[in-house]
Enzyme design. Structure first.
Site, mmCIF file in Angstrom:
data_model
loop_
_atom_site.group_PDB
_atom_site.id
_atom_site.type_symbol
_atom_site.label_atom_id
_atom_site.label_comp_id
_atom_site.label_asym_id
_atom_site.label_seq_id
_atom_site.Cartn_x
_atom_site.Cartn_y
_atom_site.Cartn_z
ATOM 1 N N HIS A 1 -29.160 47.378 -0.589
ATOM 2 C CA HIS A 1 -29.501 48.483 -1.487
ATOM 3 C C HIS A 1 -29.771 49.728 -0.647
ATOM 4 O O HIS A 1 -30.565 49.704 0.289
ATOM 5 C CB HIS A 1 -30.746 48.090 -2.296
ATOM 6 C CG HIS A 1 -31.139 49.069 -3.357
ATOM 7 N ND1 HIS A 1 -30.520 49.138 -4.592
ATOM 8 C CD2 HIS A 1 -32.112 50.018 -3.371
ATOM 9 C CE1 HIS A 1 -31.093 50.082 -5.321
ATOM 10 N NE2 HIS A 1 -32.061 50.640 -4.611
ATOM 11 N N MET B 1 -36.234 50.705 -13.099
ATOM 12 C CA MET B 1 -37.211 51.088 -12.074
ATOM 13 C C MET B 1 -38.581 50.552 -12.472
ATOM 14 O O MET B 1 -39.057 50.792 -13.586
ATOM 15 C CB MET B 1 -37.270 52.608 -11.918
ATOM 16 C CG MET B 1 -35.990 53.254 -11.409
ATOM 17 S SD MET B 1 -35.334 52.526 -9.906
ATOM 18 C CE MET B 1 -36.691 52.776 -8.762
ATOM 19 N N ASP C 1 -36.289 47.313 -9.498
ATOM 20 C CA ASP C 1 -36.392 48.061 -8.237
ATOM 21 C C ASP C 1 -37.759 48.723 -8.133
ATOM 22 O O ASP C 1 -38.076 49.624 -8.903
ATOM 23 C CB ASP C 1 -35.268 49.111 -8.202
ATOM 24 C CG ASP C 1 -35.196 49.844 -6.875
ATOM 25 O OD1 ASP C 1 -35.889 49.443 -5.919
ATOM 26 O OD2 ASP C 1 -34.432 50.829 -6.805
ATOM 27 N N GLY C 2 -38.537 48.262 -7.164
ATOM 28 C CA GLY C 2 -39.840 48.861 -6.881
ATOM 29 C C GLY C 2 -40.973 47.866 -7.011
ATOM 30 O O GLY C 2 -41.163 47.282 -8.079
ATOM 31 N N GLY C 3 -41.675 47.626 -5.926
ATOM 32 C CA GLY C 3 -42.813 46.711 -5.956
ATOM 33 C C GLY C 3 -42.430 45.267 -6.224
ATOM 34 O O GLY C 3 -43.261 44.478 -6.673
ATOM 35 N N ASP D 1 -30.937 53.615 -0.804
ATOM 36 C CA ASP D 1 -31.634 54.610 -1.615
ATOM 37 C C ASP D 1 -31.336 56.018 -1.122
ATOM 38 O O ASP D 1 -31.697 56.378 -0.007
ATOM 39 C CB ASP D 1 -33.150 54.373 -1.533
ATOM 40 C CG ASP D 1 -33.568 53.175 -2.364
ATOM 41 O OD1 ASP D 1 -33.239 53.149 -3.554
ATOM 42 O OD2 ASP D 1 -34.217 52.273 -1.801
ATOM 43 N N MET E 1 -32.021 59.921 -1.660
ATOM 44 C CA MET E 1 -32.995 60.836 -2.278
ATOM 45 C C MET E 1 -32.711 62.255 -1.821
ATOM 46 O O MET E 1 -32.480 62.493 -0.635
ATOM 47 C CB MET E 1 -34.402 60.439 -1.846
ATOM 48 C CG MET E 1 -34.742 58.994 -2.159
ATOM 49 S SD MET E 1 -36.370 58.604 -1.553
ATOM 50 C CE MET E 1 -36.523 56.910 -2.142
ATOM 51 N N GLY F 1 -37.751 46.118 -0.899
ATOM 52 C CA GLY F 1 -37.781 46.763 0.410
ATOM 53 C C GLY F 1 -38.880 46.228 1.298
ATOM 54 O O GLY F 1 -38.662 45.348 2.141
ATOM 55 N N GLY G 1 -38.989 57.345 -5.306
ATOM 56 C CA GLY G 1 -39.271 58.341 -4.280
ATOM 57 C C GLY G 1 -39.817 57.722 -3.002
ATOM 58 O O GLY G 1 -39.555 58.210 -1.916
ATOM 59 N N PHE G 2 -40.537 56.622 -3.161
ATOM 60 C CA PHE G 2 -41.173 56.023 -1.996
ATOM 61 C C PHE G 2 -41.158 54.499 -2.100
ATOM 62 O O PHE G 2 -41.301 53.949 -3.195
ATOM 63 C CB PHE G 2 -42.622 56.513 -1.877
ATOM 64 C CG PHE G 2 -42.714 58.010 -1.776
ATOM 65 C CD1 PHE G 2 -42.616 58.644 -0.541
ATOM 66 C CD2 PHE G 2 -42.847 58.788 -2.930
ATOM 67 C CE1 PHE G 2 -42.660 60.031 -0.454
ATOM 68 C CE2 PHE G 2 -42.889 60.178 -2.846
ATOM 69 C CZ PHE G 2 -42.799 60.803 -1.607
ATOM 70 N N GLY G 3 -41.030 53.854 -0.943
ATOM 71 C CA GLY G 3 -41.178 52.402 -0.896
ATOM 72 C C GLY G 3 -42.657 52.038 -0.864
ATOM 73 O O GLY G 3 -43.531 52.910 -0.724
ATOM 74 N N GLY G 4 -42.942 50.771 -1.003
ATOM 75 C CA GLY G 4 -44.300 50.281 -0.815
ATOM 76 C C GLY G 4 -45.274 50.551 -1.949
ATOM 77 O O GLY G 4 -46.484 50.409 -1.765
ATOM 78 N N MET H 1 -30.745 58.892 -6.349
ATOM 79 C CA MET H 1 -31.889 59.582 -6.971
ATOM 80 C C MET H 1 -31.697 61.056 -6.672
ATOM 81 O O MET H 1 -32.379 61.636 -5.822
ATOM 82 C CB MET H 1 -33.204 59.036 -6.388
ATOM 83 C CG MET H 1 -33.509 57.626 -6.861
ATOM 84 S SD MET H 1 -34.685 56.787 -5.778
ATOM 85 C CE MET H 1 -33.545 56.119 -4.585
ATOM 86 N N SER I 1 -33.772 46.496 0.368
ATOM 87 C CA SER I 1 -33.595 47.951 0.371
ATOM 88 C C SER I 1 -33.794 48.493 1.775
ATOM 89 O O SER I 1 -34.860 48.339 2.368
ATOM 90 C CB SER I 1 -34.603 48.604 -0.577
ATOM 91 O OG SER I 1 -34.595 50.006 -0.356
ATOM 92 N N HIS J 1 -27.976 53.752 -4.670
ATOM 93 C CA HIS J 1 -28.877 54.217 -5.734
ATOM 94 C C HIS J 1 -29.095 55.713 -5.548
ATOM 95 O O HIS J 1 -29.832 56.128 -4.665
ATOM 96 C CB HIS J 1 -30.200 53.441 -5.626
ATOM 97 C CG HIS J 1 -31.213 53.832 -6.637
ATOM 98 N ND1 HIS J 1 -32.538 53.446 -6.556
ATOM 99 C CD2 HIS J 1 -31.122 54.584 -7.774
ATOM 100 C CE1 HIS J 1 -33.212 53.937 -7.587
ATOM 101 N NE2 HIS J 1 -32.382 54.638 -8.333
HETATM 102 C C1 DX5 Z 1 -37.905 53.520 -4.828
HETATM 103 C C2 DX5 Z 1 -36.573 52.964 -4.354
HETATM 104 C C3 DX5 Z 1 -36.645 51.506 -4.080
HETATM 105 C C4 DX5 Z 1 -37.552 51.169 -2.926
HETATM 106 C C5 DX5 Z 1 -38.144 49.825 -3.177
HETATM 107 O O1 DX5 Z 1 -37.824 54.898 -4.829
HETATM 108 O O2 DX5 Z 1 -35.591 53.174 -5.343
HETATM 109 O O3 DX5 Z 1 -35.368 50.941 -3.874
HETATM 110 O O4 DX5 Z 1 -36.923 51.153 -1.677
HETATM 111 O O5 DX5 Z 1 -39.041 49.565 -2.155
HETATM 112 P P1 DX5 Z 1 -40.271 48.587 -2.309
HETATM 113 O O6 DX5 Z 1 -39.728 47.215 -2.455
HETATM 114 O O7 DX5 Z 1 -41.007 48.798 -1.036
HETATM 115 O O8 DX5 Z 1 -41.038 49.034 -3.526
HETATM 116 ZN ZN ZN Z 2 -33.637 51.974 -5.179
#
Ligand code: DX5
Ligand code: ZN
Length: 221
Positions: A31, A135, A173-175, A33, A35, A195, A140-143, A66, A6, A64
């Site tokens: 990927h 999801m 997608d996510g974590g 994202d 937003m 990501g 909304g946020f990575g990490g 959002m 991502s 993606h």
């Molecule tokens: C979350 C995004 C994800 C995000 C994943 O809002 O849709 O695609 O970038 O990032 P990580 O892998 O850091 O959770």
């Molecule tokens: Zn995503």
């Protein structure tokens, strides 16, 4: 099996270099994202950035959205170089016309579902989609940390895919890290969006290779 780094976790100060790292990594999808500061409490980037990246890679662009009003963004992202466009099932009555519009633009159709939404909400659309994006964090946020309660959703999506003889991808997608990717693979996921875990490694190529190995050894198929 698809590994999709991502771009949200890339260094935005040198995006062109990050795309080069991606190209060398042999990951299947990039990927992207998107937003809007309304559907999620954050803003990322828009079609102009995607259009700028398009000539730098032959990669499959997994968009993606959002966004609360994806209908105003489908044409721009299709023209910017999308390969697949994911919209969210939480948009209710808008979902069916949005899926048709994406298909009519000649793009692969993706449907995403947020953690609090019941998996039964996607069931009516399974015959119309190329990819289901589960999801595993609140977007909304990575990490963020992987939400383990989402594993049964992956299992259900896999059971439906078998029972209905369909072939949509089941994405997470996510974590998604080296541990959770294996756990998702075991219950039927086959597209892994990641990501922070991938982009934070010095070698993205080595990170993709490591994740692929873990997924392969845990794969449900
Ligand atoms: C979350 C995004 C994800 C995000 C994943 O809002 O849709 O695609 O970038 O990032 P990580 O892998 O850091 O959770
Ligand atoms: Zn995503």
């Amino acid at each position: 099996m698809i590994i999709a780094p991502s771009l949200l976790a890339a260094n935005f100060g040198r995006l062109a270099k990050e795309v080069e790292r991606f190209n060398a990594s042999h990951a299947e999808w990039l990927h992207l994202d998107i937003m809007d500061g309304h559907f999620v409490p954050n803003i990322s980037f828009g079609p102009a950035v995607v259009r700028t990246l398009r000539p730098m890679t032959k990669a499959f662009f997994d968009i993606h959205l959002m966004c609360s009003k994806p209908e105003i963004l489908l044409d721009p992202f299709a023209q910017a170089g999308a390969s697949q466009i994911n919209i969210h099932v939480e948009l209710g009555d808008h979902v069916t016309p949005l899926l048709w519009k994406i298909k009519s633009l000649g793009k692969r159709v993706g449907l995403a579902i947020n953690p609090p939404t019941a998996i039964s909400m996607v069931q009516p659309f399974l015959g119309q989609i190329d990819s289901l994006l589960i999801m595993t964090v609140n977007p909304g946020f990575g990490g963020q940390s992987f939400i383990y309660e989402m594993l049964p959703k992956i299992q259900q999506a896999q059971a439906w895919r078998r029972a209905k003889n369909l072939s949509y991808n089941i994405g997470v997608d996510g974590g998604v890290d080296f541990k959770t990717a294996g756990e998702c693979a075991r219950v039927g996921a086959d597209a892994f969006i990641s990501g922070t875990t991938l982009f934070s490694q010095r070698s993205l190529k080595a990170a993709v290779k490591k994740m692929r190995k873990i997924i392969e050894s845990n794969s449900a198929k």
